[in-house]
Design a protein around this motif. Structure first.
Motif, PDB file in Angstrom:
ATOM      1  N   CYS A 168       0.850  -1.204   0.000  1.00  0.00           N
ATOM      2  CA  CYS A 168       0.000   0.000   0.000  1.00  0.00           C
ATOM      3  C   CYS A 168       0.878   1.244   0.000  1.00  0.00           C
ATOM      4  N   THR A 169       0.454   2.243  -0.758  1.00  0.00           N
ATOM      5  CA  THR A 169       1.040   3.582  -0.617  1.00  0.00           C
ATOM      6  C   THR A 169       0.047   4.432   0.155  1.00  0.00           C
ATOM      7  N   LEU A 205       5.438  12.671   4.481  1.00  0.00           N
ATOM      8  CA  LEU A 205       5.745  12.080   3.180  1.00  0.00           C
ATOM      9  C   LEU A 205       4.967  10.774   3.012  1.00  0.00           C
ATOM     10  N   PRO A 206       4.682  10.382   1.752  1.00  0.00           N
ATOM     11  CA  PRO A 206       4.022   9.090   1.522  1.00  0.00           C
ATOM     12  C   PRO A 206       4.829   7.963   2.154  1.00  0.00           C
ATOM     13  N   ARG A 207       4.131   6.932   2.593  1.00  0.00           N
ATOM     14  CA  ARG A 207       4.837   5.771   3.154  1.00  0.00           C
ATOM     15  C   ARG A 207       4.255   4.495   2.552  1.00  0.00           C
ATOM     16  N   LEU A 213      -5.358   6.030   1.831  1.00  0.00           N
ATOM     17  CA  LEU A 213      -4.783   4.927   1.042  1.00  0.00           C
ATOM     18  C   LEU A 213      -4.828   5.371  -0.414  1.00  0.00           C
ATOM     19  N   ARG A 214      -3.668   5.545  -1.037  1.00  0.00           N
ATOM     20  CA  ARG A 214      -3.609   6.043  -2.413  1.00  0.00           C
ATOM     21  C   ARG A 214      -3.690   4.905  -3.430  1.00  0.00           C
ATOM     22  N   SER A 215      -2.902   3.834  -3.199  1.00  0.00           N
ATOM     23  CA  SER A 215      -2.859   2.757  -4.197  1.00  0.00           C
ATOM     24  C   SER A 215      -2.273   1.494  -3.587  1.00  0.00           C
TER      25      SER A 215
END
Ligand SMILES: Cc1cc2nc3c(=O)[nH]c(=O)nc-3n(C[C@H](O)[C@H](O)[C@H](O)COP(=O)(O)OP(=O)(O)OC[C@H]3O[C@@H](n4cnc5c(N)ncnc54)[C@H](O)[C@@H]3O)c2cc1C
Length: 277
Positions: A132-133, A140-142, A164-166
Motif C-alpha cells: 500500500c502507498t 511524506l508518503p509511506r 490509502l492512495r494505491s
C-alpha cells in the motif's frame, strides 16, 4: 440511507486541498459501507471521486491499483499471458457478499480500509504480496505491505486523515501459480475462511495466506513445499488456538478446522501430489 449527521460534502480535485484534518471528517469512496448505517461521529464527507486517479496501471513492474478502483473494474482486468495469478482476481471478487450496487460501487481501497476479516480485496492483495502507498496529511508518503496494513477486526495502521492512495502488486507475484480455497456457512455468504497458496513458476516454494478465519491476514512463507506435518506445525505456531475469528459467520473451532483442511489441500495441489481443482 440518509446520513442525518452530515452537514457538508467536500469534492476536492487534489488531496492536498484537505490540509487540516478534523475529527468529524471521513473519506468517501463508493459509500457502500458509509451509507449502510448511521455515522454518528461524522459530519463531513470528502469525496475521492474528483481526484480522478486512473483505476489500473499495468507495467513490467506489476499492477498499480488505485484505491478508488471499483471492484467491478478490477474484476474486468485481463492482464498478460505470463501473469498466471490473474484468475485469482475473479475468485476473490466473487468471494464478496455483495449486491449489484456493491459490486459496481465499492472500491478496492474502501474494502481494504474497512479491514474486515472477510475483506476479499485484503485476501487478494495480501496473497499477491501487495504494498500500500499511504498519504499522511502532514508527512511524506509511506509504503506498508497489505499483510501488515490490517492489524485486527476493523482495525488498521491508518492515522487520522491518512489516505490509502494505491496498492502495488509486483509482477513477480502476479506471475506465480496459485491455489485458492474458500467457503462460507451460507450460499454467497460472508467468507468463513479464504486461503490462498502461491508458488513461483518452476520452483518449489509456497506462500500461504490465511484470511477470513483470522482477524487479520496471516502469511507463512516456505522455501520449499512442506510436508503435511510441517505445515500443520507452522500454522499452529503462527495462530494460537484462540486466535481464530469467532462470529456469526462461523465459530473459531470451525474456522480452525477449515484453515487446516484447506491449507493441506493447497499444499497437495501445489506440490503436484493432489488433484487439481
Ligand atoms: C450488505 C453488505 C455486505 C457486505 N459484505 C462484505 C463481505 O462479505 N466482505 C467484505 O469484505 N466486505 C463486505 N461489506 C463491506 C464492503 O467491503 C464495503 O461496503 C466496501 O468494500 C467498502 O468500499 P466503499 O468503496 O464503498 O467504501 P466506503 O463505504 O466509501 O468507505 C468505507 C470506509 O473506508 C474509508 N475509506 C474509503 N476509501 C479510503 C481511502 N482510499 N483511504 C482511507 N480511507 C478510506 C471510509 O472513510 C470508510 O471509513 C459489505 C457491506 C455491506 C453494506
Amino acid at each position: 440511507m440518509n446520513l442525518s449527521t452530515i452537514t457538508e460534502v467536500k469534492r476536492p480535485s487534489s488531496a492536498d486541498e484537505i490540509a487540516h484534518w478534523k475529527p468529524g471528517y471521513a473519506w468517501l469512496a463508493g459509500g457502500t459501507w458509509l451509507f449502510s448505517e448511521q455515522q454518528w461521529s461524522t459530519d463531513t464527507l470528502i469525496d475521492l471521486d474528483g481526484l480522478n486517479w486512473p483505476a489500473l496501471k499495468a507495467s513490467s513492474a506489476g499492477l498499480e491499483i488505485a484505491a478508488t478502483c471499483r471492484i467491478a473494474e478490477l474484476q474486468a482486468f485481463k492482464g498478460t499471458a505470463d501473469w498466471a495469478a490473474i484468475p485469482l482476481i475473479t475468485e476473490c471478487c466473487n468471494a464478496l457478499l455483495m449486491s449489484f450496487k456493491i459490486w459496481n460501487m465499492a472500491s478496492v481501497g474502501g474494502n481494504i480500509c474497512m479491514s474486515l476479516p472477510a475483506g476479499a480485496m485484503i485476501s487478494l492483495t495480501s496473497a499477491l504480496e501487495g504494498v500500500c502507498t499511504l498519504w499522511p496529511r502532514d508527512g511524506l508518503p509511506r509504503q506498508v505491505p497489505v499483510v501488515d496494513f490490517v492489524t485486527g477486526n476493523h482495525a488498521n495502521v491508518l492515522k487520522p486523515g491518512e489516505l490509502l492512495r494505491s496498492i502495488h502488486l509486483p509482477a513477480t507475484a502476479l506471475a506465480k501459480r496459485f491455489a485458492f480455497r474458500r467457503t462460507s456457512l451460507t450460499h454467497i455468504g460472508r467468507s468463513a475462511a479464504l486461503i490462498v497458496g502461491t508458488q513461483t513458476r518452476n520452483a518449489r516454494d509456497l506462500l500461504l495466506t490465511i484470511t477470513a478465519a483470522v482477524p487479520r491476514p496471516i502469511q507463512i512463507r516456505f522455501e520449499k513445499v512442506p510436508t503435511a506435518n510441517e505445515l500443520r506445525h507452522a500454522i499452529d505456531a503462527r495462530i494460537a488456538q484462540d486466535g481464530y475469528f469467532d462470529d456469526v459467520h462461523g465459530s473459531a473451532a470451525y474456522k480452525r478446522h477449515l484453515t487446516a483442511h484447506f491449507s493441506e489441500e493447497i499444499r497437495q495441489e501445489l506440490s503436484g501430489t493432489g488433484a487439481s481443482r
